[in-house]
Each structure stands twice: as C-alpha cells, then as structure tokens.
Design a protein around this motif. Structure first.
Motif, PDB file in Angstrom:
ATOM      1  N   GLY A   1       0.842  -1.196   0.000  1.00  0.00           N
ATOM      2  CA  GLY A   1       0.000   0.000   0.000  1.00  0.00           C
ATOM      3  C   GLY A   1       0.867   1.232   0.000  1.00  0.00           C
ATOM      4  N   SER A   2       0.218   2.366   0.212  1.00  0.00           N
ATOM      5  CA  SER A   2       0.976   3.621   0.193  1.00  0.00           C
ATOM      6  C   SER A   2       1.560   3.935   1.559  1.00  0.00           C
ATOM      7  N   LEU A   3       2.716   4.611   1.540  1.00  0.00           N
ATOM      8  CA  LEU A   3       3.268   5.283   2.722  1.00  0.00           C
ATOM      9  C   LEU A   3       3.199   6.745   2.322  1.00  0.00           C
ATOM     10  N   ALA A   4       2.559   7.559   3.142  1.00  0.00           N
ATOM     11  CA  ALA A   4       2.152   8.869   2.640  1.00  0.00           C
ATOM     12  C   ALA A   4       2.361   9.972   3.663  1.00  0.00           C
ATOM     13  N   TYR A   5       2.331  11.206   3.143  1.00  0.00           N
ATOM     14  CA  TYR A   5       2.114  12.361   4.000  1.00  0.00           C
ATOM     15  C   TYR A   5       0.768  12.947   3.622  1.00  0.00           C
ATOM     16  N   ASP A   6      -0.136  12.955   4.604  1.00  0.00           N
ATOM     17  CA  ASP A   6      -1.520  13.374   4.374  1.00  0.00           C
ATOM     18  C   ASP A   6      -1.782  14.768   4.939  1.00  0.00           C
ATOM     19  N   SER A   7      -2.621  15.515   4.223  1.00  0.00           N
ATOM     20  CA  SER A   7      -3.176  16.751   4.782  1.00  0.00           C
ATOM     21  C   SER A   7      -4.679  16.516   4.887  1.00  0.00           C
ATOM     22  N   ILE A   8      -5.221  16.740   6.082  1.00  0.00           N
ATOM     23  CA  ILE A   8      -6.590  16.331   6.361  1.00  0.00           C
ATOM     24  C   ILE A   8      -7.372  17.488   6.973  1.00  0.00           C
ATOM     25  N   GLU A   9      -8.586  17.685   6.460  1.00  0.00           N
ATOM     26  CA  GLU A   9      -9.491  18.684   7.054  1.00  0.00           C
ATOM     27  C   GLU A   9     -10.748  17.946   7.480  1.00  0.00           C
ATOM     28  N   SER A  10     -11.134  18.126   8.732  1.00  0.00           N
ATOM     29  CA  SER A  10     -12.393  17.536   9.190  1.00  0.00           C
ATOM     30  C   SER A  10     -13.116  18.567  10.040  1.00  0.00           C
ATOM     31  N   LEU A  11     -14.296  18.208  10.533  1.00  0.00           N
ATOM     32  CA  LEU A  11     -15.045  19.158  11.359  1.00  0.00           C
ATOM     33  C   LEU A  11     -14.290  19.467  12.649  1.00  0.00           C
ATOM     34  N   ALA A  12     -13.325  18.600  13.012  1.00  0.00           N
ATOM     35  CA  ALA A  12     -12.581  18.801  14.257  1.00  0.00           C
ATOM     36  C   ALA A  12     -11.335  19.655  14.084  1.00  0.00           C
ATOM     37  N   GLY A  13     -10.958  20.000  12.846  1.00  0.00           N
ATOM     38  CA  GLY A  13      -9.752  20.794  12.616  1.00  0.00           C
ATOM     39  C   GLY A  13      -9.003  20.319  11.386  1.00  0.00           C
ATOM     40  N   SER A  14      -7.703  20.581  11.363  1.00  0.00           N
ATOM     41  CA  SER A  14      -6.928  20.148  10.197  1.00  0.00           C
ATOM     42  C   SER A  14      -5.481  19.860  10.581  1.00  0.00           C
TER      43      SER A  14
ATOM     44  N   GLY B   1       5.426  -7.270   7.432  1.00  0.00           N
ATOM     45  CA  GLY B   1       6.232  -6.360   6.622  1.00  0.00           C
ATOM     46  C   GLY B   1       5.383  -5.518   5.695  1.00  0.00           C
ATOM     47  N   ILE B   2       5.936  -4.367   5.333  1.00  0.00           N
ATOM     48  CA  ILE B   2       5.300  -3.493   4.341  1.00  0.00           C
ATOM     49  C   ILE B   2       6.099  -3.605   3.055  1.00  0.00           C
ATOM     50  N   ILE B   3       5.378  -3.621   1.925  1.00  0.00           N
ATOM     51  CA  ILE B   3       6.057  -3.437   0.643  1.00  0.00           C
ATOM     52  C   ILE B   3       5.496  -2.180  -0.008  1.00  0.00           C
ATOM     53  N   GLY B   4       6.394  -1.284  -0.406  1.00  0.00           N
ATOM     54  CA  GLY B   4       5.959  -0.014  -0.977  1.00  0.00           C
ATOM     55  C   GLY B   4       7.171   0.862  -1.248  1.00  0.00           C
ATOM     56  N   ALA B   5       6.914   2.157  -1.435  1.00  0.00           N
ATOM     57  CA  ALA B   5       8.019   3.065  -1.744  1.00  0.00           C
ATOM     58  C   ALA B   5       7.808   4.409  -1.060  1.00  0.00           C
ATOM     59  N   VAL B   6       8.925   5.006  -0.611  1.00  0.00           N
ATOM     60  CA  VAL B   6       8.884   6.367  -0.069  1.00  0.00           C
ATOM     61  C   VAL B   6       9.906   7.216  -0.825  1.00  0.00           C
ATOM     62  N   GLY B   7       9.778   8.533  -0.699  1.00  0.00           N
ATOM     63  CA  GLY B   7      10.738   9.435  -1.326  1.00  0.00           C
ATOM     64  C   GLY B   7      11.869   9.775  -0.367  1.00  0.00           C
ATOM     65  N   ASP B   8      12.807  10.601  -0.859  1.00  0.00           N
ATOM     66  CA  ASP B   8      13.935  10.926   0.027  1.00  0.00           C
ATOM     67  C   ASP B   8      13.562  11.971   1.075  1.00  0.00           C
ATOM     68  N   ASP B   9      12.285  12.456   1.034  1.00  0.00           N
ATOM     69  CA  ASP B   9      11.818  13.357   2.090  1.00  0.00           C
ATOM     70  C   ASP B   9      11.138  12.597   3.238  1.00  0.00           C
ATOM     71  N   PHE B  10      11.083  11.267   3.130  1.00  0.00           N
ATOM     72  CA  PHE B  10      10.409  10.499   4.195  1.00  0.00           C
ATOM     73  C   PHE B  10      11.267  10.603   5.459  1.00  0.00           C
ATOM     74  N   LEU B  11      10.664  11.085   6.522  1.00  0.00           N
ATOM     75  CA  LEU B  11      11.442  11.434   7.706  1.00  0.00           C
ATOM     76  C   LEU B  11      11.972  10.198   8.433  1.00  0.00           C
TER      77      LEU B  11
ATOM     78  N   GLU C   1       9.696  12.950  -4.121  1.00  0.00           N
ATOM     79  CA  GLU C   1       8.838  13.167  -2.952  1.00  0.00           C
ATOM     80  C   GLU C   1       7.947  11.970  -2.666  1.00  0.00           C
ATOM     81  N   THR C   2       7.661  11.760  -1.399  1.00  0.00           N
ATOM     82  CA  THR C   2       6.734  10.720  -0.941  1.00  0.00           C
ATOM     83  C   THR C   2       5.313  11.039  -1.437  1.00  0.00           C
TER      84      THR C   2
ATOM     85  N   ASN D   1       3.722  11.226  -6.881  1.00  0.00           N
ATOM     86  CA  ASN D   1       5.167  11.432  -6.660  1.00  0.00           C
ATOM     87  C   ASN D   1       5.976  10.158  -6.947  1.00  0.00           C
ATOM     88  N   VAL D   2       6.720   9.633  -5.983  1.00  0.00           N
ATOM     89  CA  VAL D   2       7.608   8.499  -6.304  1.00  0.00           C
ATOM     90  C   VAL D   2       6.859   7.244  -6.734  1.00  0.00           C
TER      91      VAL D   2
END
Ligand code: AMP
Length: 304
Positions: free
Chosen positions: A7-20, A46-56, A79-80, A102-103
C-alpha cells in the motif's frame, strides 16, 4: 514473512469538522500495518511499498520500532506520495482535494525473496498497475484485496483480474455499488462472489464496511454481521478502512485460518476489525493507532 502488506506510505493533509493537519504520516500500508501489529504481537509483519527521500527518519523509525519489517520498502529519489482529503460529516466519505503520486509513479516493485510467499498478503489500496505487478511475483497463502473508488471508476480493466484473484475483498457500500451496479448489499455481494461483473471468478468472501453501521461478510457460510460502535466525537476517519483490513488480516493469520476462514473465525476477525476502526476515528493521522494499548482497546464499547 507471515503477513505482507502492500500500500501507500504517505504524508496526508486532512481537514475535518474537528480541525486540520498538514503532511502527517499516513498511507494505506502504514495504517494497516500499525493495526495488524497491535493485533499480532508475534510473527513477521512487513510493508512493501516506496517512499521518497523526504520520508522522515523519525517516521521510518516509528514503524520499525513497532516491529514492522521495512526491508521491502524502496527509498526512491523524489517526494513521498501525498494525499489531501476533506470530511464534511462524521460518517461521510472523504472528498479527495488532491493526490500526488510522486515516487509511486516511478515505482516498479521487485519483491525480495523473503517476501515472496507470505502466509497472508494484504494487497492494500494502491494503483492497480502496482497491485498487478506485486501479484505477478507474490504467491500468498491467503490473498486479501482492498481498493478505492478512484481505481474502480478509472482502471476497471486492470482492477478486475486483481479482484478476481482475491480470496477476500474488503470494500465499502459505494464501491460495491460501483463494481456491481447493485445498491442492495446482499444482492451486490452475491453478484460479486459469482464474479460475473469481474469477467472471471469472484472472491470467496466479500466484506462490506458500513462505517458507523458496522460491517458484513458474505461467504459460503452465509452472512455475518458486526454491529456499529457509537463514537461521540469523530475527529478523523482517515485510514479507517486500512486499519479495518489490517486487523482482519492479523486475526485471520493469528487464527491460522489461512486456507479459508470458518464462520466463527470470520465473525471474530470482523468484530476486531470494526472495533479497531472505531479507535482510529478518535485522533488525527496515525496517532490513535500508534498509542493504542490493550486496556483502551478492551474498553471500547459494543462491536459484537
Ligand atoms: P482510507 O481512509 O482507509 O480510505 O485510507 C486513507 C489513506 O489512504 C490515507 O492515508 C492516504 O494517504 C491513502 N490514500 C489515499 N488515496 C490513495 C491512493 N490513490 N492510493 C494509495 N493510497 C491512497
């Protein structure tokens, strides 16, 4: 490998009724693996997937320190994967504001030898091109497949053979209707199991996630239901589907039911999947899954 999760390994930006929140750790594989690890204290996940060089490094370490095998995750230049989602109601589906592959666009998975024959392979939400590539290499004992509306509407021809090969499909009600053209859950699940709408065989088990109404599983043993769990404040539904699938996979593996689950095994797995998803709703990002302990989990009301 006992449980392999794609699956994906990601950086998410999320907006909900509770905030962001912005650029918080997420991804279908991340959520599913954290959930599976909570349910399976022993055994190689184990995970199989890919991240970018910005993955912390802190996020990589977080997953490794949880005992998730990251040796099949490729670090690619770029980028991830990023996803921006918005929720306009407690139980509403996410509105995708933006997706940046991205990647993932340059990812051509080469499955390492130790991950080629997992007891259970959770082929999580990912571009069908990648799911197909992974399935051409991996020979699992039990294959669980997840997908999303984006792939059903835009990549149906690539997706059909993947769903056809699955032992168990995990989808929501909207996805079932998109796949079968049927709005009634029982008729839709039966049609999917027959496989006609996939142009091939159907999966043995169809699991339908119903949000606050719980979940149902359809198999040769009939239908199993798991009731919804009331949540006072939904903060962030992101990853609930993946957490659900991760818990299900862990319980089917934990019960050693990697041939085909019995009704009893499926009932227990479904109930844990539901309960875990209800925990995930309570915080932004993966926070609830990272911090989950046995006592909190046992105190979740309902879900039988
Ligand atoms: P869920 O809420 O269970 O559908 O899963 C949300 C997670 O899936 C988020 O962490 C996203 O990063 C990830 N996601 C969203 N869109 C995609 C996509 N097109 N491919 C792979 N992962 C995705």
């Amino acid at each position: 490998m006992e449980l392999l999760i794609a699956g994906s390994l990601a950086y998410d930006s999320i907006e909900s009724l509770a905030g962001s929140v912005s650029d918080t750790l997420g991804g279908s594989a991340t959520y599913a693996a954290l959930s599976a690890r909570f349910h399976l204290s022993e055994g190689r996940i184990g995970i199989i997937g890919a991240v970018g060089d910005d993955f912390l490094p802190k996020d990589w370490d977080l997953l490794e320190n949880k005992g998730i095998d990251m040796s099949s995750v490729d670090r690619l230049s770029g980028e991830t994967f990023r996803w921006h989602g918005r929720y306009q109601g407690g139980d509403a589906d996410a509105i995708t504001v933006d997706t940046r592959m991205n990647v993932i666009d340059d990812y051509h998975p080469s499955v390492p030898p130790h991950a080629l024959t997992p007891a259970v392979f959770l082929c999580g939400n990912l571009h069908p091109r990648l799911q197909r590539s992974l399935l051409s290499q991996i020979q699992p004992g039990l294959l669980i497949v997840d997908t999303m509306n984006r792939w059903i509407s835009g990549y149906r021809e690539e997706l059909n053979p993947i769903l056809s090969r699955a032992d168990i499909i995990v989808i929501n009600r909207t996805e079932l209707e998109m796949l079968t053209g049927l709005s009634d859950i029982s008729t839709g699940a039966a049609s999917l199991r027959e496989g006609e709408c996939l142009g091939g065989e159907g999966p043995s088990v169809v699991v339908i996630k119903l949000g606050s109404n719980g979940a149902k599983a359809f198999g040769e043993w009939g239908v199993i239901s798991s009731h919804g769990i009331p949540i006072e404040q939904v903060v962030d539904p992101t990853g609930c589907g993946d957490v659900f699938a991760g818990a299900l996979a862990a319980h089917l593996l934990g019960n050693d039911s990697t041939d085909m689950p019995s009704k009893k095994e499926m009932q227990a797995a479904l109930s844990h999947a539901n309960r875990t998803a209800s925990v995930n709703l309570k915080s932004f990002g993966v926070k609830a899954m990272v911090g989950l302990d046995q006592m909190t989990y046992e105190n979740v009301e309902g879900g039988e």
